[in-house]
Design a protein around this motif. Structure first.
Motif, mmCIF file in Angstrom:
data_model
loop_
_atom_site.group_PDB
_atom_site.id
_atom_site.type_symbol
_atom_site.label_atom_id
_atom_site.label_comp_id
_atom_site.label_asym_id
_atom_site.label_seq_id
_atom_site.Cartn_x
_atom_site.Cartn_y
_atom_site.Cartn_z
ATOM 1 N N LEU A 144 4.250 -0.606 11.739
ATOM 2 C CA LEU A 144 3.098 0.080 11.168
ATOM 3 C C LEU A 144 2.622 -0.644 9.914
ATOM 4 O O LEU A 144 3.346 -1.468 9.350
ATOM 5 N N LYS A 145 1.392 -0.317 9.512
ATOM 6 C CA LYS A 145 0.833 -0.818 8.264
ATOM 7 C C LYS A 145 0.405 0.359 7.409
ATOM 8 O O LYS A 145 -0.159 1.329 7.925
ATOM 9 N N LYS A 146 0.683 0.270 6.115
ATOM 10 C CA LYS A 146 0.282 1.321 5.186
ATOM 11 C C LYS A 146 -0.329 0.677 3.948
ATOM 12 O O LYS A 146 0.029 -0.449 3.576
ATOM 13 N N GLY A 147 -1.225 1.421 3.317
ATOM 14 C CA GLY A 147 -1.867 0.927 2.111
ATOM 15 C C GLY A 147 -1.163 1.418 0.855
ATOM 16 O O GLY A 147 0.062 1.520 0.802
ATOM 17 N N PHE A 148 -1.953 1.758 -0.154
ATOM 18 C CA PHE A 148 -1.413 2.205 -1.436
ATOM 19 C C PHE A 148 -1.934 3.607 -1.751
ATOM 20 O O PHE A 148 -2.995 4.017 -1.275
ATOM 21 N N SER A 149 -1.162 4.327 -2.542
ATOM 22 C CA SER A 149 -1.551 5.670 -2.966
ATOM 23 C C SER A 149 -1.470 5.775 -4.482
ATOM 24 O O SER A 149 -0.645 5.109 -5.127
#
Length: 303
Positions: free
Chosen positions: A166-171
């Motif tokens: 999976l790919k995730k960004g920033f929070s």
């Protein structure tokens, strides 16, 4: 709803006779009747139409019966498989993990899927996050067979392979009461005139370096300070000393006083499974990888 109620329902749905069901289950007729009434009361659905000397399934009762037959069969199969596997040596696959909040969601699901639906045994092996740079060595020397990790951390070698999951960004981590708390997403201009703590646990993370460049190149003056420890960053946010930026994978559902709000940025972090290219467990690892991906997809809906 308990197993006795379900067993009474399945029996009565087949016999349509309280006396016969009671006899088959070695229970009294009143016990069977009581269990059926309690089941109908609990699920708030009428399962049987009762007429003089006649019992028939309602339409909803027929639907419920079809579903319960499938569920009961699946439970019986699982129990049978577990019983049969007691004396069978199950190949062990050791998986490294770092105890991230997200891992606490998908890891139990993966364990349940793999240990009940395959002849393999997935064995979790805790890896100190501070030792992530040594993952290749842990895999090469057989301490672990695979590990789900961030691609940026990996020093790629010929003997290992990486499979993205999976790919995730920033929070942006915001404390309750902050003006940003109610936003559904955050842009760079929302960070203007704010003290921002940016997580940067490792040197030269490509995605982190790209994010830093984007913030520094934006039209907005963003005052950010790098922090290598995410727990300290969270403590600063709780102390109302500023807001934080972390990889979205670090989201912790238990932080009820905080919100992890997606940051609108192009940077993404890749997470996947690292394993040996020529492992003698290659086929089993491939099978494990499929179930891990399935467990992650299941858990994402509750994350």
């Amino acid at each position: 709803m308990n197993s006795t109620q379900i067993k009474c329902f399945l029996s009565l749905a087949k016999t349509l006779n309280f006396t016969q069901s009671a006899h088959n289950m070695y229970l009294s007729q009143s016990t069977v009747s009581k269990n059926i009434k309690n089941l109908e009361k609990e699920i708030q659905v009428k399962l049987f139409d009762r007429k003089y000397h006649q019992i028939i399934l309602t339409e909803k009762g027929k639907i419920f019966y079809n579903q319960m037959v499938l569920s009961a069969a699946e439970i019986d199969d699982t129990i049978q498989n577990l019983r049969q596997s007691r004396n069978i040596t199950r190949p062990k696959i050791k998986m490294g993990y770092t105890d991230l909040p997200f891992e606490k969601k998908w890891l139990p699901v993966a364990l349940r899927l793999i240990n009940t639906q395959t002849n393999l045994e997935l064995v979790p092996f805790f890896v100190d996050p501070g030792q992530e740079q040594n993952i290749n060595k842990l895999i090469s020397d057989g301490t672990i067979d695979l590990m789900l990790m961030q691609k940026d951390i990996i020093h790629e070698k010929e003997e290992t392979r990486y499979q993205e999951i999976l790919k995730k960004g920033f929070s942006v981590v915001v404390y309750q009461g902050d003006s940003l708390f109610v936003k559904s997403s955050i842009n760079f201009h929302d960070l203007a005139n704010r003290r921002v703590y940016l997580w940067n646990g490792h040197d030269n993370f490509p995605a982190i370096e790209s994010l830093k460049f984007s913030m520094q190149s934006s039209d907005t003056d963003i005052n950010f300070h790098e922090e290598i420890d995410s727990s300290i960053l969270i403590a600063y946010v709780r102390a109302k000393m500023g807001i934080g930026i972390v990889p979205s994978i670090l989201y912790n559902k238990d932080d009820t006083d905080l919100r992890y709000i997606p940051l609108n940025t192009e940077q993404r972090l890749s997470y996947g499974i690292l394993s040996l290219v020529n492992s003698d467990k290659k086929n089993n690892i491939n099978k494990i990888n499929q179930y891990i991906a399935q467990a992650i997809n299941i858990s994402k809906t509750q994350w």
